[in-house]
Write an enzyme that holds these catalytic residues in place. Structure first.
Site, PDB file in Angstrom:
ATOM      1  N   ILE A 103      -3.570  -1.455  10.324  1.00 13.77           N
ATOM      2  CA  ILE A 103      -2.599  -1.588   9.126  1.00 13.77           C
ATOM      3  C   ILE A 103      -3.563  -1.305   8.161  1.00 13.77           C
ATOM      4  O   ILE A 103      -3.228  -0.568   6.442  1.00 13.77           O
ATOM      5  CB  ILE A 103      -1.481  -1.709   9.022  1.00 13.77           C
ATOM      6  CG1 ILE A 103      -0.713  -1.868  10.280  1.00 13.77           C
ATOM      7  CG2 ILE A 103      -1.117  -2.631   7.972  1.00 13.77           C
ATOM      8  CD1 ILE A 103       0.293  -2.616  10.918  1.00 13.77           C
ATOM      9  N   ARG A 105       0.661  -1.387  -0.214  1.00  7.10           N
ATOM     10  CA  ARG A 105       0.515  -0.198   0.051  1.00  7.10           C
ATOM     11  C   ARG A 105       1.002   0.960   0.203  1.00  7.10           C
ATOM     12  O   ARG A 105       1.772   1.107   0.509  1.00  7.10           O
ATOM     13  CB  ARG A 105      -1.024  -0.122   1.309  1.00  7.10           C
ATOM     14  CG  ARG A 105      -1.945   1.248   1.614  1.00  7.10           C
ATOM     15  CD  ARG A 105      -3.114   1.484   0.685  1.00  7.10           C
ATOM     16  NE  ARG A 105      -3.572   2.417   0.695  1.00  7.10           N
ATOM     17  CZ  ARG A 105      -5.112   2.761   0.407  1.00  7.10           C
ATOM     18  NH1 ARG A 105      -5.748   1.614  -0.613  1.00  7.10           N
ATOM     19  NH2 ARG A 105      -5.782   3.736   0.841  1.00  7.10           N
ATOM     20  N   GLU A 131     -10.865 -22.302  27.578  1.00  4.47           N
ATOM     21  CA  GLU A 131     -10.981 -22.303  28.781  1.00  4.47           C
ATOM     22  C   GLU A 131     -10.323 -21.323  29.679  1.00  4.47           C
ATOM     23  O   GLU A 131      -9.445 -21.666  30.314  1.00  4.47           O
ATOM     24  CB  GLU A 131      -9.481 -23.035  28.032  1.00  4.47           C
ATOM     25  CG  GLU A 131      -9.137 -23.604  26.535  1.00  4.47           C
ATOM     26  CD  GLU A 131      -9.421 -24.943  26.471  1.00  4.47           C
ATOM     27  OE1 GLU A 131     -10.498 -25.206  27.977  1.00  4.47           O
ATOM     28  OE2 GLU A 131     -10.035 -26.205  25.826  1.00  4.47           O
ATOM     29  N   GLY A 181      -6.241  -0.640   7.336  1.00  4.80           N
ATOM     30  CA  GLY A 181      -7.023   0.921   6.811  1.00  4.80           C
ATOM     31  C   GLY A 181      -8.466  -0.380   6.452  1.00  4.80           C
ATOM     32  O   GLY A 181      -9.180  -0.927   7.260  1.00  4.80           O
ATOM     33  N   GLY A 182      -9.512   0.920   5.368  1.00  4.45           N
ATOM     34  CA  GLY A 182     -10.658   0.276   5.120  1.00  4.45           C
ATOM     35  C   GLY A 182     -11.544  -0.537   4.966  1.00  4.45           C
ATOM     36  O   GLY A 182     -11.971  -1.422   4.903  1.00  4.45           O
TER      37      GLY A 182
END
Length: 401
Positions: free
Chosen positions: A353, A284, A379, A355-356
């Site tokens: 990280i 990205r 547990e 994002g959308g």
């Protein structure tokens, strides 16, 4: 193997087992996990593959057809499987706990009857303590087993059975007042019963009903169910260990090793979340460069990796202590607590990280984001772990006044 979460001191056999499992995860689980999870579909082909690898019998002794491996080896395999899809590790782990309880506490006849078939995955296990009206308060169990000649009659409703539908052997914790006078401490009047049944849903044997799967936020694919006993009759020789009143201790022993494996699941999910986050951060781009080159993202990756390493180290320590024959409830509690909390945090950071796109079902991190919360309660909740840790610390550090 990944650069993170390496384990020192493994034998050649252990390394070969882990390499085989990791290859299986990469080729057979990761490519299909999200698709199966979205459909809430049981991973039949994956389970068959695990049977062929011998993982259902990994810790079952060789004399019963298993591989006779250590808890450490098993936990590291669970870590790898959870990295692929946590639900698959749950299918294995619940089976493992029942096999462990049989190995440690079963009569010779019970071991001979069940362990060889469990090692092959022909008999698959589930266990049940919880009930609709209780959570962590095991002493409040109301399900009962009453002696009637050479049988016991079981009545009650159990909750949150992993493998409830697909299993053919369920270890069920019930009250059994036989031989325990009124006023006996609740944990001393509980018995583990070994209930055989047909896989499936509905009335799976007279007096035993498995309703349909519980619809969950995450942890899909694996069947989580209730179990309803109404006049269920089982032979007296299906009391685990042959003696009533030992059920609480037997279950707690199983849960103790189970906590190591829940920690391993947390480690595996956190590793996968880190892998997804560090990969996406290098793809990205914002402001003319990959977001991995922004200091804010590098700090986040550094924190995530450190948490993955710390959780793995604590999990390995807890497993090795149990393998050495020492008491490890303190270490298991710490490992389960830390690994589940860090897993949640690492997954959330990987989600941030993305994002959308992290909110899209097209991306794997969305599935992990829904799976991680289960580890906070499975547990034993974080609060239960802290209570165990605190009590054990006070035993170790008694004030000498």
């Amino acid at each position: 193997m990944t650069r993170l979460a390496r384990t020192a001191g493994l034998s050649d056999v252990q390394q070969e087992i882990l390499s085989t499992v990791r290859d299986f995860v990469d080729k057979e689980i990761i490519p299909v996990a999200t698709q199966l999870e979205h459909r809430d579909e049981y991973p039949t082909e994956i389970v068959e593959g695990l049977k062929e690898l011998g993982l259902f019998g990994l810790m079952i002794p060789e004399e019963y057809g298993g591989l006779g491996e250590s808890l450490l080896t098993y936990a590291l395999c669970v870590e790898e499987i959870a990295r692929g899809w946590m639900s698959v590790s749950g299918i294995i782990n619940t089976h493992f706990i029942v096999a462990y309880m049989l190995k440690q506490h079963g009569t010779q006849e019970q071991k001979d009857t069940f362990l060889p078939r469990m090692a092959l995955g022909e008999v698959r296990g589930a266990f049940s303590m919880s009930e609709p009206a209780l959570g962590s308060d095991v002493s409040a169990i109301s399900s009962k087993g009453v002696r009637d000649g050479e049988e016991y009659v079981l009545d009650g409703q159990k909750m949150w059975l992993t493998n409830g539908g697909t299993s053919s052997l369920v270890a069920v914790l019930c009250r059994s007042d036989e031989g325990h006078p009124e006023g006996t401490a609740p944990h001393k009047s509980m018995t583990t019963f070994l209930v055989e049944k047909e896989p499936g849903f509905g009335e799976v044997r007279p007096g035993l009903t498995i309703p349909g799967k519980i619809d969950k936020m995450g942890y899909k694919g694996v069947d989580t169910t209730e179990l309803i006993m109404d006049g269920l009759r089982i032979p007296a020789n299906r009391v685990l260990g042959g003696t009533t009143g030992r059920g609480f201790y037997q279950m707690m022993d199983g849960v103790e090793v189970g906590r190591v494996n829940v920690a391993a699941r947390g480690c595996g999910v956190a590793q996968r979340a880190f892998e997804l986050g560090v990969s996406y951060a290098q793809q990205r781009q914002t402001f003319g460069k990959p977001i991995a080159q922004h200091q804010a993202i590098q700090f986040k990756l550094a924190e995530m990796a450190t948490k993955v390493e710390a959780a793995h180290a604590m999990m390995v320590n807890a497993a090795r202590k149990k393998d050495s024959g020492e008491r490890n409830d303190l270490e298991a509690g710490m490992a389960k607590y830390l690994a589940s909390e860090y897993c949640k945090e690492v997954v959330e950071d990987a989600f941030r990280i993305h994002g959308g796109y992290g909110f899209s079902k097209e991306y794997e991190i969305e599935r992990l984001y829904r799976e991680a919360p289960m580890l906070l309660i499975g547990e034993g909740t974080a609060e239960i772990q802290k209570m165990i840790i605190g009590r054990r610390l006070l035993e170790e550090y008694r004030f000498q006044g």
